[in-house]
Design a protein around this motif. Structure first.
Motif, short mmCIF file in Angstrom:
data_model
loop_
_atom_site.label_atom_id
_atom_site.label_comp_id
_atom_site.label_asym_id
_atom_site.label_seq_id
_atom_site.Cartn_x
_atom_site.Cartn_y
_atom_site.Cartn_z
N GLN A 9 40.43 28.11 44.93
CA GLN A 9 41.85 29.00 44.72
C GLN A 9 41.61 30.18 43.82
O GLN A 9 42.27 31.02 43.89
CB GLN A 9 42.91 28.04 44.72
CG GLN A 9 43.25 26.98 45.75
CD GLN A 9 43.66 27.81 46.92
OE1 GLN A 9 44.12 28.98 47.31
NE2 GLN A 9 43.05 27.04 48.00
N GLU A 10 40.60 29.88 42.80
CA GLU A 10 40.51 30.69 41.75
C GLU A 10 39.69 31.92 42.32
O GLU A 10 38.66 31.94 42.45
CB GLU A 10 39.45 29.88 40.65
CG GLU A 10 39.69 30.43 39.17
CD GLU A 10 40.96 30.57 38.61
OE1 GLU A 10 41.39 31.51 37.64
OE2 GLU A 10 41.82 29.37 38.94
N PRO A 11 40.67 33.18 41.92
CA PRO A 11 39.79 34.45 42.45
C PRO A 11 38.61 34.76 41.69
O PRO A 11 37.81 35.57 42.02
CB PRO A 11 41.02 35.43 42.34
CG PRO A 11 41.84 34.79 41.19
CD PRO A 11 41.73 33.48 41.21
N GLY A 12 38.59 34.52 40.29
CA GLY A 12 37.55 35.15 39.67
C GLY A 12 36.08 34.42 39.67
O GLY A 12 35.08 34.87 38.92
N LEU A 13 36.08 33.34 40.27
CA LEU A 13 34.72 32.65 40.53
C LEU A 13 33.65 33.19 41.66
O LEU A 13 34.20 33.03 42.72
CB LEU A 13 35.13 31.18 40.85
CG LEU A 13 35.65 30.57 39.38
CD1 LEU A 13 36.05 28.87 39.77
CD2 LEU A 13 34.89 30.71 38.20
N SER A 14 32.53 33.04 41.38
CA SER A 14 31.74 33.55 42.45
C SER A 14 31.24 32.17 42.87
O SER A 14 31.55 30.95 42.47
CB SER A 14 30.35 34.10 41.65
OG SER A 14 29.57 32.94 40.91
N PRO A 15 30.57 32.03 44.23
CA PRO A 15 30.09 31.03 45.13
C PRO A 15 29.12 30.14 44.02
O PRO A 15 29.29 29.05 44.18
CB PRO A 15 29.51 31.66 46.26
CG PRO A 15 30.02 32.93 46.41
CD PRO A 15 30.38 33.54 44.92
N GLU A 16 28.49 30.71 43.35
CA GLU A 16 27.38 30.08 42.70
C GLU A 16 28.06 29.29 41.29
O GLU A 16 27.88 28.11 41.11
CB GLU A 16 26.46 30.95 41.74
CG GLU A 16 25.26 30.26 40.99
CD GLU A 16 24.32 29.61 41.79
OE1 GLU A 16 23.81 28.39 41.17
OE2 GLU A 16 24.45 29.64 42.99
N GLN A 17 29.26 29.82 40.83
CA GLN A 17 29.99 29.19 39.89
C GLN A 17 30.74 27.99 40.31
O GLN A 17 30.90 26.92 39.87
CB GLN A 17 30.91 30.23 39.31
CG GLN A 17 30.35 31.01 38.26
CD GLN A 17 31.40 31.96 37.75
OE1 GLN A 17 32.24 32.56 38.35
NE2 GLN A 17 31.26 32.41 36.51
N ARG A 18 31.28 28.11 41.75
CA ARG A 18 32.00 27.24 42.33
C ARG A 18 30.95 25.89 42.61
O ARG A 18 31.28 24.66 42.50
CB ARG A 18 32.49 27.48 43.69
CG ARG A 18 33.79 28.42 43.68
CD ARG A 18 34.54 28.88 44.70
NE ARG A 18 35.64 29.87 44.47
CZ ARG A 18 35.65 31.05 44.99
NH1 ARG A 18 34.72 31.41 45.62
NH2 ARG A 18 36.83 31.44 44.48
#
Length: 92
Positions: A18-27
């Motif tokens: 749900q966090e908008p500022g995260l990239s797929p790599e960070q997730r």
């Protein structure tokens, strides 16, 4: 903190999906870290259970070993057979 009932920013849990500022790599990295933490916690729990199980098995083993030595030391039937054999030799 505590007056308004809100959680401090550093202790707030976030949902990576749900966090908008995260990239797929960070997730993906966050998911990997969480998985590794769960595995470490599971290993700690299993290690302590294994230690308790090993101590229990060791205690039972030494108990049986000790009881066996105790019961063998109480047996006098060989002494009685030897005495009967000597008495029979003395009579003969």
């Amino acid at each position: 903190p505590g007056e308004s009932g809100e959680t401090a920013a550093f202790a707030r849990r976030i949902d990576p999906a749900q966090e908008p500022g995260l990239s797929p790599e960070q997730r993906r990295l966050m998911a990997q870290v969480e998985y590794a933490q769960r595995q470490r916690a599971l290993q700690r729990r299993l290690r302590s259970r294994n230690v308790l199980l090993a101590l229990g098995i060791g205690a039972v083993t030494f108990g049986i070993y000790g009881y066996t030595f105790y019961s063998v030391s109480q047996e006098r039937f060989l002494d009685e057979l030897e005495q009967e054999a000597e008495a029979a030799r003395a009579r003969a």
